[in-house]
Motif scaffolding. Structure first.
Motif, PDB file in Angstrom:
ATOM      1  N   PHE A  19       7.173  -0.317   0.224  1.00  8.16           N
ATOM      2  CA  PHE A  19       6.474   0.627   1.099  1.00  8.16           C
ATOM      3  C   PHE A  19       6.435   0.229   2.555  1.00  8.16           C
ATOM      4  O   PHE A  19       5.463  -0.292   3.055  1.00  8.16           O
ATOM      5  CB  PHE A  19       5.054   0.815   0.582  1.00  8.16           C
ATOM      6  CG  PHE A  19       5.038   1.176  -0.858  1.00  8.16           C
ATOM      7  CD1 PHE A  19       5.740   2.290  -1.291  1.00  8.16           C
ATOM      8  CD2 PHE A  19       4.363   0.412  -1.778  1.00  8.16           C
ATOM      9  CE1 PHE A  19       5.749   2.642  -2.624  1.00  8.16           C
ATOM     10  CE2 PHE A  19       4.374   0.760  -3.115  1.00  8.16           C
ATOM     11  CZ  PHE A  19       5.060   1.865  -3.544  1.00  8.16           C
ATOM     12  N   ALA A  21       7.822   1.683   6.464  1.00  6.75           N
ATOM     13  CA  ALA A  21       8.499   2.777   7.160  1.00  6.75           C
ATOM     14  C   ALA A  21       9.753   2.242   7.821  1.00  6.75           C
ATOM     15  O   ALA A  21       9.759   1.146   8.357  1.00  6.75           O
ATOM     16  CB  ALA A  21       7.567   3.366   8.203  1.00  6.75           C
ATOM     17  N   CYS A  29      11.046   5.578   3.911  1.00  4.31           N
ATOM     18  CA  CYS A  29      11.022   4.532   2.915  1.00  4.31           C
ATOM     19  C   CYS A  29       9.623   4.495   2.356  1.00  4.31           C
ATOM     20  O   CYS A  29       8.657   4.675   3.060  1.00  4.31           O
ATOM     21  CB  CYS A  29      11.355   3.187   3.544  1.00  4.31           C
ATOM     22  SG  CYS A  29      13.094   3.065   3.901  1.00  4.31           S
ATOM     23  N   GLY A  30       9.560   4.264   1.118  1.00  2.00           N
ATOM     24  CA  GLY A  30       8.251   4.178   0.513  1.00  2.00           C
ATOM     25  C   GLY A  30       7.676   5.557   0.331  1.00  2.00           C
ATOM     26  O   GLY A  30       8.355   6.558   0.487  1.00  2.00           O
ATOM     27  N   THR A  33       7.325   9.067   3.762  1.00  2.00           N
ATOM     28  CA  THR A  33       7.342   8.687   5.167  1.00  2.00           C
ATOM     29  C   THR A  33       8.155   9.675   5.949  1.00  2.00           C
ATOM     30  O   THR A  33       8.916   9.302   6.808  1.00  2.00           O
ATOM     31  CB  THR A  33       7.973   7.318   5.363  1.00  2.00           C
ATOM     32  OG1 THR A  33       9.173   7.319   4.605  1.00  2.00           O
ATOM     33  CG2 THR A  33       7.074   6.237   4.914  1.00  2.00           C
TER      34      THR A  33
END
Lengths: 154, 650
Positions: A19, A21, A29-30, A33
């Motif tokens: 997690f 960004a 990502c995560g 986002t």
């Protein structure tokens, strides 16, 4: 072989999406986002006509890639590339679908994993009942769960 | 930076590239192309092809005009593409014949290779020429286009869908909506297809600058292709706009041709104009590239309309017989409303509280409620946490923690038994009334009869039937209302609304939007001398609205009002006031609105009051009946009025 490939793919996916960004446009990502890409969403004019994508068709291979496609042959690698990108971009919707046991993101995910239609209910149930172990930092568990489900499907 | 006069339009570039550099680049590219053109001129096979093309007047073929975006004007041709890199002949923008010869020559050129070779850059043109002239591939230099092949393999074009994200419910500025195309592949899931988008490339965040440049073509528009799920997230999850999809009746080979043409437009800029040369208009070219006998863009050239609305393009494409059905993709906010409406009030409240403090989720799961109700409470809570994140009410780490906390508790409860997440399909945008309106009617003002005529080019008034439009919103452009008083033989302009926007957004437990209005134009009301005078008025307000039974809304607003007129002692007065009203729809085709407002003006102090009862009966998509009874008091003079109007939509 298929299992090993999947395991690698999923591990890559979840590891890449630890997690955090990323600064990449259009990819998150995560969990969730998707950012506004610096658009003034408070301005009514910005809703008038979506002035969005900075990605023009081509050099970035349609924006599907999170890196560069170093292979000349589409196929498995492209598949995994798609899988990576899809899961990263849809992480939160996918998590929600898995928790609820159904949904469009989950269907797309199963299709990318090439889970046959008749095996999907079992696959979804397995994911749902293992939610807590899927969505932890224990990435390996994700690979195992999906791997097992795919194994069941074969 | 010195002002430079450029022979071509300056392309706006976020990197701030000096126009001179671009100009040089263009020169080099053109020279290179020209060199390539000269290189193969002595090939007898090529000479034969050039002759055949000239004999057959190939450059006049519809397909060629479509591929180069030529706009016919009598015998003149000019391409709507502004980017010199799109043309292989220096005068290609205005000379289809030179462009065709240059393209033919370039196919035999050995100057560039691989993805940069014209055969790879312009595959749709190359394919069409090869087919028309039966070009023997053995005569062409061997060529591989790895990037193109990779793109075609990834997109795997089989079918096409027109995608129409509807307006934002509380953002009438998005009323134009947007249109894009989706290219379907062999994947079953729609999310895994690709979206073809045409959008202006902008980094401006200042709304005024953005609007100004957008209207006057200060931006460049580009086509792009990206995964459809990114667009779905953008519209459904971030902007909370419903999306309509119209599968098109294009065959796989037609769709493939279209994708090849999109490849040709990669990184090619065209000046972007919000109102006409916009997203919707430019997609029409792509459909024509798929099937050259379609004549879609011409509709807009022939009628000198000021704007091209996405809903219009849907209609044009529908009339061409390309649309057979439609699909609906509700926004997340729409789904939340639906989920909330299916829960009893206490469960709805529980869901909201759980979303705001997720540690309650455990208690919900362990409660004695029926299991399906517990599932649905947590489903709703999870979606609402996502909604708050999209509205930036939550920071990302906080969002992840809360979201996972709710989902972890939700997952052991098993799959849903009901379809709470399925939203019933509302009337589609193209089923609503047409945006233009012309009205004729008559009435009495203070016992004097009059005849009234009105015209409104666009778009939707509060009293018009909401079907297919964002409910409780109004956007009016350039509405003119004239009256004839037979007793006095006087014709007068009663009102001219340059713009009149109202957005009434009902508030509930989950959503707390602000309602607002802004309008300006020429209005008439009694002045101090007792006569109805025309004056310039700017009016804006903000407030709140709440749902009432019968698909209705009740609202209240605080307003500011600026009046300008030579007849006013100080030429201008500024007033403040309040307005309130209720709009209900007792039946699908019938709307009733009661409204009142009160203003007090400074300087030449006076008060203004108005009460109105309005009704509208929608007789069909193109016909409506309006009845208004109103009373106003201005400078201590009262006037009552009754008006009956027949409205035709066009």
């Amino acid at each position: 072989m298929k299992r090993a490939l999947l395991a690698v793919a999923i591990t890559v996916v979840t590891a890449a999406s630890a997690f955090a960004a990323s600064g990449k446009a259009n990819t998150g990502c995560g969990l969730g986002t998707v950012l506004w890409k610096g658009r003034a969403d408070s301005s009514v004019f910005s809703q008038a006509l979506q002035a969005t994508t900075n990605q023009t068709f081509g050099t970035q291979t349609f924006g599907i890639t999170s890196g560069t496609l170093e292979c000349g042959t589409p196929g498995k690698v492209v598949q995994n590339e798609r899988l990576n990108h899809f899961v990263r971009a849809n992480m939160d919707n996918l998590a929600r679908d898995i928790a609820q046991g159904r949904g469009e993101s989950l269907d797309a995910f199963a299709e990318l994993l090439q889970v046959p239609a008749d095996k999907r209910p079992g696959f979804y149930a397995a994911l749902q009942s293992n939610f807590a172990s899927v969505f932890t930092s224990e990435n390996v568990v994700v690979a195992e769960v999906i791997d097992n489900a795919v194994a069941l499907a074969n | 930076m010195p002002m430079l006069y450029c022979p071509f339009r300056k392309s706006y570039d976020a990197m701030g590239v000096h126009p001179l550099l671009i100009w040089l680049l263009v020169l080099i590219v053109n020279l290179a192309a020209f060199a390539g053109v000269c290189a193969g001129a002595d090939d007898p096979y090529l000479a034969e092809l050039l002759n055949r093309a000239a004999e057959r007047q190939l450059h006049r073929e519809r397909a060629w005009e479509v591929l180069l975006h030529y706009r016919p004007r009598g015998d003149e041709r000019e391409s709507l593409v502004d980017d010199p890199r799109f043309f292989l002949a220096p005068e290609g923008k205005t000379d289809p014949e030179a462009e065709l010869s240059a393209t033919l020559r370039s196919l035999f050129s050995s100057e560039a290779s691989g993805d940069e070779h014209p055969r790879c850059r312009f595959p749709a043109r190359a394919a069409w020429l090869a087919e028309e002239l039966a070009i023997d591939a053995g005569h062409l230099p061997p060529m591989a286009c790895p990037q193109l092949d990779e793109a075609l393999a990834a997109v795997n074009p089989r079918s096409a869908v027109l995608v129409f994200p509807a307006a934002h419910p509380n953002g009438p500025a998005s009323m134009f909506g947007h249109t894009l195309l989706r290219v379907g592949s062999t994947y079953r899931s729609d999310l895994l297809s690709y979206a073809v988008n045409y959008a202006s490339h902008t980094t401006d965040t200042n709304g005024i600058v953005y609007a100004f440049k957008g209207i006057f073509g200060g931006y460049s528009g580009y086509y792009s292709i990206l995964p459809y799920y990114e667009k779905v997230r953008e519209y459904n999850d971030l902007e909370h706009r419903d999306v309509w999809e119209y599968p098109l009746t294009l065959a796989p080979d037609e769709v493939r041709r279209m994708v090849l043409h999109i490849w040709e437009l990669r990184g090619i800029a065209s000046d972007y104009y919000f109102f006409d040369e916009n997203c919707s208009f430019n997609l029409l070219f792509l459909l024509e590239a798929a099937r050259p006998e379609l004549r879609l863009a011409e509709e807009f050239w022939d009628r000198s309309s000021f704007w091209v609305m996405p809903a219009d393009t849907v209609a044009v494409i529908g009339r061409a017989g390309l649309i057979e059905k439609q699909a609906y993709r509700p926004a997340q906010a729409t789904r939340i409303l639906r989920r909330a409406s299916l829960l009893p009030p206490d469960a709805r409240h529980e869901a909201l509280q759980t979303a705001l403090s997720p540690q309650r989720a455990q208690a919900v799961a362990a409660s004695s409620r029926p299991v399906e109700e517990r599932r649905q409470i947590l489903n709703l809570a999870a979606e609402y946490v996502q909604y708050r994140y999209s509205r930036k009410e939550l920071e990302q780490p906080e969002f992840q923690r809360q979201f996972l906390e709710v989902l972890k508790v939700r997952s052991p409860l098993g799959p849903d038994e009901s379809d709470a997440g399925e939203v019933p399909v509302p009337p589609a945008p193209e089923t609503g009334h047409l945006p233009g309106r012309i009205g004729l009617g008559g009435g009495y003002r203070h016992d004097t009869p009059f005849v009234e005529a009105s015209i409104r080019p666009a778009y939707h008034a509060l009293m018009d039937a909401d079907e297919g439009y964002s409910p409780h919103s109004q956007i009016i452009f350039a509405e003119a209302v004239g009256r004839y008083y037979p007793e006095r033989h006087s014709i007068r302009l009663q009102r001219f609304s340059a713009v009149d926007i109202v957005s009434l957004a009902p508030r509930d437990e989950f959503f707390k939007p602000i309602s607002w209005k802004v309008n300006g134009g020429l209005f008439r009301r009694p002045f101090a001398d007792g006569a109805d005078r025309l004056f310039l008025r700017l009016n804006t307000g903000g407030g709140m609205a709440w749902p009432v039974p019968g698909n209705g809304v009740a609202y209240g607003m605080a307003e500011l009002d600026l009046n300008l007129s030579d007849r006013l002692r100080d030429k201008a007065v500024l007033g403040a006031g309040v307005s309130a009203g209720v709009i209900v729809s007792p039946a699908d085709c019938w709307k009733v609105a009661l409204s009142g407002s009160a203003f007090a003006y400074g300087l030449q102090y006076h008060e203004y009051y108005r009460l109105a009862l309005e009704q509208n009966l929608a007789l069909s998509r193109t016909l409506g009946l309006g009845l208004t009874a109103s009373w106003e008091r201005s400078f201590d003079r009262s006037r009552a009025e009754a008006l009956l109007m027949v409205n035709r939509y066009f």
